[in-house]
Design an enzyme around this catalytic site. Structure first.
Site, mmCIF file in Angstrom:
data_model
loop_
_atom_site.group_PDB
_atom_site.id
_atom_site.type_symbol
_atom_site.label_atom_id
_atom_site.label_comp_id
_atom_site.label_asym_id
_atom_site.label_seq_id
_atom_site.Cartn_x
_atom_site.Cartn_y
_atom_site.Cartn_z
ATOM 1 C CD GLU A 361 -3.313 -1.137 1.532
ATOM 2 O OE1 GLU A 361 -3.642 -0.103 2.110
ATOM 3 O OE2 GLU A 361 -4.065 -2.127 1.422
HETATM 4 N N1 CAA Z 1 -5.824 12.205 -3.646
HETATM 5 C C1 CAA Z 1 -6.344 12.758 -4.769
HETATM 6 N N2 CAA Z 1 -5.586 13.024 -5.850
HETATM 7 C C2 CAA Z 1 -4.276 12.732 -5.801
HETATM 8 C C3 CAA Z 1 -3.685 12.148 -4.669
HETATM 9 C C4 CAA Z 1 -4.517 11.890 -3.554
HETATM 10 N N3 CAA Z 1 -4.038 11.359 -2.452
HETATM 11 N N4 CAA Z 1 -2.375 11.953 -4.901
HETATM 12 C C5 CAA Z 1 -2.147 12.395 -6.143
HETATM 13 N N5 CAA Z 1 -3.291 12.867 -6.680
HETATM 14 C C6 CAA Z 1 -3.498 13.466 -7.993
HETATM 15 C C7 CAA Z 1 -2.706 14.755 -8.078
HETATM 16 O O1 CAA Z 1 -3.450 15.845 -7.592
HETATM 17 C C8 CAA Z 1 -2.450 14.855 -9.564
HETATM 18 O O2 CAA Z 1 -3.605 15.302 -10.216
HETATM 19 P P1 CAA Z 1 -3.589 16.720 -11.004
HETATM 20 O O3 CAA Z 1 -2.558 16.569 -12.054
HETATM 21 O O4 CAA Z 1 -4.981 16.808 -11.522
HETATM 22 O O5 CAA Z 1 -3.256 17.734 -9.969
HETATM 23 C C9 CAA Z 1 -2.277 13.409 -9.979
HETATM 24 O O6 CAA Z 1 -2.937 12.621 -8.996
HETATM 25 C C10 CAA Z 1 -0.828 13.010 -10.051
HETATM 26 O O7 CAA Z 1 -0.241 13.272 -8.784
HETATM 27 P P2 CAA Z 1 1.340 13.155 -8.568
HETATM 28 O O8 CAA Z 1 2.038 14.004 -9.595
HETATM 29 O O9 CAA Z 1 1.625 13.399 -7.136
HETATM 30 O O10 CAA Z 1 1.569 11.620 -8.975
HETATM 31 P P3 CAA Z 1 2.897 10.783 -9.046
HETATM 32 O O11 CAA Z 1 2.907 9.996 -10.282
HETATM 33 O O12 CAA Z 1 4.080 11.625 -8.706
HETATM 34 O O13 CAA Z 1 2.675 9.699 -7.883
HETATM 35 C C11 CAA Z 1 2.662 8.801 -5.694
HETATM 36 C C12 CAA Z 1 2.382 10.007 -6.603
HETATM 37 C C13 CAA Z 1 2.232 9.254 -4.305
HETATM 38 C C14 CAA Z 1 4.133 8.416 -5.654
HETATM 39 C C15 CAA Z 1 1.791 7.595 -6.156
HETATM 40 O O14 CAA Z 1 2.242 7.086 -7.392
HETATM 41 C C16 CAA Z 1 1.753 6.487 -5.161
HETATM 42 O O15 CAA Z 1 1.017 6.535 -4.176
HETATM 43 N N6 CAA Z 1 2.554 5.416 -5.387
HETATM 44 C C17 CAA Z 1 2.503 4.247 -4.548
HETATM 45 C C18 CAA Z 1 1.504 3.281 -5.075
HETATM 46 C C19 CAA Z 1 0.992 2.351 -4.028
HETATM 47 O O16 CAA Z 1 0.724 2.729 -2.892
HETATM 48 N N7 CAA Z 1 0.811 1.099 -4.424
HETATM 49 C C20 CAA Z 1 0.218 0.132 -3.564
HETATM 50 C C21 CAA Z 1 -0.668 -0.755 -4.360
HETATM 51 S S1 CAA Z 1 -2.050 -1.366 -3.523
HETATM 52 C C22 CAA Z 1 -1.522 -2.522 -2.451
HETATM 53 O O17 CAA Z 1 -0.405 -2.617 -2.090
HETATM 54 C C23 CAA Z 1 -2.601 -3.371 -1.904
HETATM 55 C C24 CAA Z 1 -2.394 -4.818 -1.978
HETATM 56 O O18 CAA Z 1 -3.248 -5.520 -2.455
HETATM 57 C C25 CAA Z 1 -1.211 -5.391 -1.341
#
Ligand code: CAA
Length: 380
Positions: A361
């Site tokens: 996550e």
């Molecule tokens: N809420 C709403 N919108 C969001 C947001 C949030 N928390 N975070 C980002 N956004 C939006 C941004 O506002 C942006 O939109 P706009 O262009 O319209 O403003 C868009 O999303 C892109 O945002 P970023 O430029 O910040 O995106 P990024 O590519 O740099 O990535 C990141 C951000 C936080 C690193 C994200 O990629 C991330 O969370 N990565 C980790 C993924 C993850 O947690 N994977 C786990 C998979 S699920 C799992 O593990 C469960 C299982 O089954 C085991």
């Protein structure tokens, strides 16, 4: 510390304690050895409604607050973290629909879970882990709906779910804004289960590849609008991360309890080792960490319950609780000494279980990115 929870939740907590003592805690070592998904136990848990705790009251759920559910989730985690992860992942798989789905989709997904089915959330791909926006699964629209092709990996409940929320690109040129979210039901032709992970910990949870080969779904299975899938996925993870903090807190709490029991019984130099200040300080540090983690999860969930922004609090809860779960589990092994390193005793499992909470996550490095971005951009 006892959670401050409703009377209904208190009754349910007693029931869950009894269930976990009888059905989960005792068998936990066997689950860990075999690595099998104990279907019968999960079926019983589902029949008792434990897999549907997060279904909103409007769709037939119990109407518990998230803080109520946290107390129940921690109890399950104390019995077996893999068991709690399975239950929590079923809530995770419903979230994209509850966040952005239509009434019809919400009813459908909640009904499936209320009837004992499991859900799964499929975002991660072999080449898209932390960089969740770089997935290659595609959804091509035609006159009858969408055709999905791709492979998702490390999907909790992937091999056992009845319904999936899956991200796929509907516009490859648009990057993150070309990602959409879809509802795919078990049994849809073209949906199949791939590799089943042989994991280091949380071994009674199911983690599989989910494969999409010309998987055709109706247009009505699009969740929200085309291009909004990444945002929905991020909002889903914002909510879900606190639950991982909650389960990690449960691992740490149980590790601490085992360490205290052992330190009371283990006699060296003519007295129980708990009489040594070195051990007491370790136990005090454990309690400080566990209680801080618990309070952080409660704070995040309280904000969620109140409809206040919680993205940063959720990341902190998950990050802090998983880090301290590793530390507390390691200190518990230290208190057990050589016996702690042996599989005959329960504590080495807690360290193996805790490790994944620093990874899934969103790794704890990603959580720090989320915290920093919330601080710097005030996206709160
Ligand atoms: N809420 C709403 N919108 C969001 C947001 C949030 N928390 N975070 C980002 N956004 C939006 C941004 O506002 C942006 O939109 P706009 O262009 O319209 O403003 C868009 O999303 C892109 O945002 P970023 O430029 O910040 O995106 P990024 O590519 O740099 O990535 C990141 C951000 C936080 C690193 C994200 O990629 C991330 O969370 N990565 C980790 C993924 C993850 O947690 N994977 C786990 C998979 S699920 C799992 O593990 C469960 C299982 O089954 C085991």
């Amino acid at each position: 510390m006892a959670y401050i929870i409703s009377e209904d939740a208190k009754d349910l907590l007693e029931d869950i304690k009894k269930f976990c003592d009888k059905e989960v805690r005792e068998q936990s070592r066997e689950f860990d050895k075999s690595g099998e998904w104990p279907a019968e136990i999960y079926k019983k848990a589902a029949e008792l409604g434990y897999t549907a705790l997060e279904v909103p009251e409007k769709y037939g759920g119990l109407g518990l607050s998230r803080v109520d559910i946290a107390a129940l989730m921690e109890e399950m985690a104390k019995a077996d973290a893999g068991f709690a992860v399975t239950i929590s992942a079923s809530g995770l798989g419903m979230k994209p629909v509850l966040i952005a789905g239509s009434e019809k989709q919400k009813e459908k997904v909640c009904n499936i879970v209320m009837e004992g089915g499991f859900s799964a959330f499929a975002l991660t791909e072999p080449g898209a882990g932390s960089d969740a926006g770089s997935g290659r699964t595609v959804a091509v629209k035609d006159k009858d709906g969408y055709v999905l092709n791709g492979r998702k990996c490390f999907i909790t409940n992937g091999g056992v779910a009845d319904v999936y929320c899956i991200t796929a690109m509907t516009d490859k040129e648009a990057g993150i804004k070309g990602i959409s979210m879809f509802l795919v039901e078990k049994g849809t032709p073209g949906l199949s289960i791939g590799k089943d992970e042989d994991k280091m910990g949380i071994r009674c949870s199911n983690t599989c590849d989910v494969v999409l080969e010309d998987c055709r779904i109706p247009a009505e299975n699009l969740i929200g609008e085309e291009g909004k899938g990444f945002k929905i996925a991020m909002q889903t993870l914002d909510q879900a991360r606190t639950w991982m903090g909650c389960i990690a807190t449960g691992i740490a709490q149980r590790a601490m309890e085992e360490a205290i029991n052992y330190a009371n019984q283990r006699v060296q130099f003519g007295k129980p080792i708990i009489k040594n200040q070195a051990i007491q300080f370790k136990i005090a540090d454990m309690e400080i960490k566990v209680e801080t983690a618990r309070q952080m999860t409660v704070h995040s969930l309280t904000k969620m319950d109140m409809g206040l922004p919680f993205s940063m609090e959720s990341a902190i809860a998950k990050c802090y609780a998983s880090d301290i779960a590793m530390e507390v589990a390691s200190d518990a092994i230290q208190i057990f000494g050589g016996y702690g390193y042996s599989r005959e005793y329960p504590v080495e499992k807690f360290l193996r279980d805790a490790k994944i909470f620093q990874i899934f996550e969103g790794t704890n490095e990603i959580q720090r990115i989320v915290v920093a971005s919330n601080m710097l951009n005030s996206r709160r």
